[in-house]
Design a protein around this motif. Sequence first.
Motif, mmCIF file in Angstrom:
data_model
loop_
_atom_site.group_PDB
_atom_site.id
_atom_site.type_symbol
_atom_site.label_atom_id
_atom_site.label_comp_id
_atom_site.label_asym_id
_atom_site.label_seq_id
_atom_site.Cartn_x
_atom_site.Cartn_y
_atom_site.Cartn_z
ATOM 1 N N UNK A 208 -5.124 3.146 -5.017
ATOM 2 C CA UNK A 208 -5.529 4.409 -4.434
ATOM 3 C C UNK A 208 -4.354 4.894 -3.740
ATOM 4 N N UNK A 209 -3.622 4.263 -2.912
ATOM 5 C CA UNK A 209 -2.845 5.007 -2.246
ATOM 6 C C UNK A 209 -1.406 5.278 -2.864
ATOM 7 N N UNK A 210 -0.884 4.485 -3.828
ATOM 8 C CA UNK A 210 0.530 4.522 -4.347
ATOM 9 C C UNK A 210 0.655 5.806 -4.770
ATOM 10 N N UNK A 211 0.176 6.461 -5.824
ATOM 11 C CA UNK A 211 0.270 7.954 -6.304
ATOM 12 C C UNK A 211 0.313 8.774 -4.958
ATOM 13 N N UNK A 212 -0.438 8.696 -3.971
ATOM 14 C CA UNK A 212 -0.552 9.652 -2.808
ATOM 15 C C UNK A 212 0.674 9.493 -1.853
ATOM 16 N N UNK A 213 1.122 8.059 -2.046
ATOM 17 C CA UNK A 213 2.449 7.926 -1.154
ATOM 18 C C UNK A 213 3.709 8.922 -1.520
ATOM 19 N N UNK A 214 3.574 9.445 -2.756
ATOM 20 C CA UNK A 214 4.569 10.353 -3.151
ATOM 21 C C UNK A 214 4.336 11.528 -2.352
ATOM 22 N N UNK A 215 3.382 11.969 -1.865
ATOM 23 C CA UNK A 215 3.193 13.077 -1.004
ATOM 24 C C UNK A 215 3.660 12.707 0.748
ATOM 25 N N UNK A 216 3.220 11.554 0.964
ATOM 26 C CA UNK A 216 3.413 11.051 2.317
ATOM 27 C C UNK A 216 4.705 10.528 2.629
ATOM 28 N N UNK A 217 5.388 9.671 1.634
ATOM 29 C CA UNK A 217 6.770 9.289 1.729
ATOM 30 C C UNK A 217 7.623 8.973 0.477
ATOM 31 N N UNK A 218 7.865 10.218 0.090
ATOM 32 C CA UNK A 218 8.623 10.265 -1.396
ATOM 33 C C UNK A 218 9.810 9.637 -1.304
ATOM 34 N N UNK A 219 10.465 9.220 -0.228
ATOM 35 C CA UNK A 219 11.840 8.386 -0.270
ATOM 36 C C UNK A 219 11.502 6.903 -0.467
ATOM 37 N N UNK A 220 10.070 6.504 0.162
ATOM 38 C CA UNK A 220 9.820 5.043 0.117
ATOM 39 C C UNK A 220 9.414 4.969 -1.412
ATOM 40 N N UNK A 221 8.896 5.828 -2.110
ATOM 41 C CA UNK A 221 8.135 5.702 -3.489
ATOM 42 C C UNK A 221 9.643 5.398 -4.589
ATOM 43 N N UNK A 222 10.623 6.470 -4.215
ATOM 44 C CA UNK A 222 11.703 6.329 -4.992
ATOM 45 C C UNK A 222 12.429 5.008 -4.734
ATOM 46 N N UNK A 223 12.560 4.353 -3.635
ATOM 47 C CA UNK A 223 13.140 3.167 -3.315
ATOM 48 C C UNK A 223 12.385 2.085 -3.955
ATOM 49 N N UNK A 224 11.076 2.145 -3.830
ATOM 50 C CA UNK A 224 10.289 1.181 -4.714
ATOM 51 C C UNK A 224 10.367 1.059 -6.044
ATOM 52 N N UNK A 225 10.573 2.204 -6.743
ATOM 53 C CA UNK A 225 10.578 2.500 -8.087
ATOM 54 C C UNK A 225 11.968 1.716 -8.515
ATOM 55 N N UNK A 226 13.310 2.240 -7.683
ATOM 56 C CA UNK A 226 14.327 1.480 -7.999
ATOM 57 C C UNK A 226 14.606 -0.174 -7.921
ATOM 58 N N UNK A 227 13.803 -0.777 -6.631
ATOM 59 C CA UNK A 227 13.654 -1.791 -6.518
ATOM 60 C C UNK A 227 12.894 -2.654 -7.594
ATOM 61 N N UNK A 228 11.766 -2.012 -8.092
ATOM 62 C CA UNK A 228 11.017 -2.591 -9.047
ATOM 63 C C UNK A 228 11.915 -2.873 -10.411
ATOM 64 N N UNK A 229 12.784 -1.724 -10.617
ATOM 65 C CA UNK A 229 13.602 -1.729 -11.857
ATOM 66 C C UNK A 229 14.561 -2.946 -11.808
ATOM 67 N N UNK A 230 14.984 -2.991 -10.489
ATOM 68 C CA UNK A 230 15.914 -4.121 -10.451
ATOM 69 C C UNK A 230 15.522 -5.349 -10.502
ATOM 70 N N UNK A 231 14.446 -5.511 -9.911
ATOM 71 C CA UNK A 231 13.508 -6.981 -9.900
ATOM 72 C C UNK A 231 13.086 -7.296 -11.314
ATOM 73 N N UNK A 232 12.780 -6.293 -12.152
ATOM 74 C CA UNK A 232 12.184 -6.371 -13.513
ATOM 75 C C UNK A 232 13.582 -6.866 -14.329
ATOM 76 N N UNK A 233 14.469 -6.309 -14.222
ATOM 77 C CA UNK A 233 15.456 -6.434 -15.085
ATOM 78 C C UNK A 233 16.342 -7.647 -14.625
ATOM 79 N N UNK A 234 15.970 -8.451 -13.324
ATOM 80 C CA UNK A 234 16.333 -9.713 -13.252
ATOM 81 C C UNK A 234 15.464 -10.862 -13.622
ATOM 82 N N UNK A 235 14.229 -10.624 -14.021
ATOM 83 C CA UNK A 235 13.126 -11.279 -14.619
ATOM 84 C C UNK A 235 13.340 -11.601 -15.819
ATOM 85 N N UNK A 236 14.038 -10.910 -16.812
ATOM 86 C CA UNK A 236 14.190 -10.835 -18.051
ATOM 87 C C UNK A 236 15.177 -11.702 -18.735
#
Length: 107
Positions: free
Chosen positions: A79-107
Amino acid sequence: MKSKIEKEKYIVDQMILIYCKGNRHTAFTPCEKCRELKKYAHKRLSNCKFGEDKGFCSNCPMHCYKPDMRVKIKEVMKYSGPRMLFKNPAAVIKHIIESLKQYSFLK
């Protein structure tokens, strides 16, 4: 500077507040059920075996949440994930970057 765990606690707090405001009837503080979830999430984060090296719980090989609490936190995040874009966009961008980093290390 805040530790990674403290930053994650802050993000969880924000997500729970967004969820509670949108799905319950409180405006400024979480309701009792959401406060319990917040307390539980903080405890799990504080006791994480991976400490400052932890990744996102969704990518973790060890799930430390009880099944019922895991369902609740997933509901909050969905529920909150998409709404965080309006509440704290910087945190969302950091989360996306970190997710991509973690995903690339898992492969």
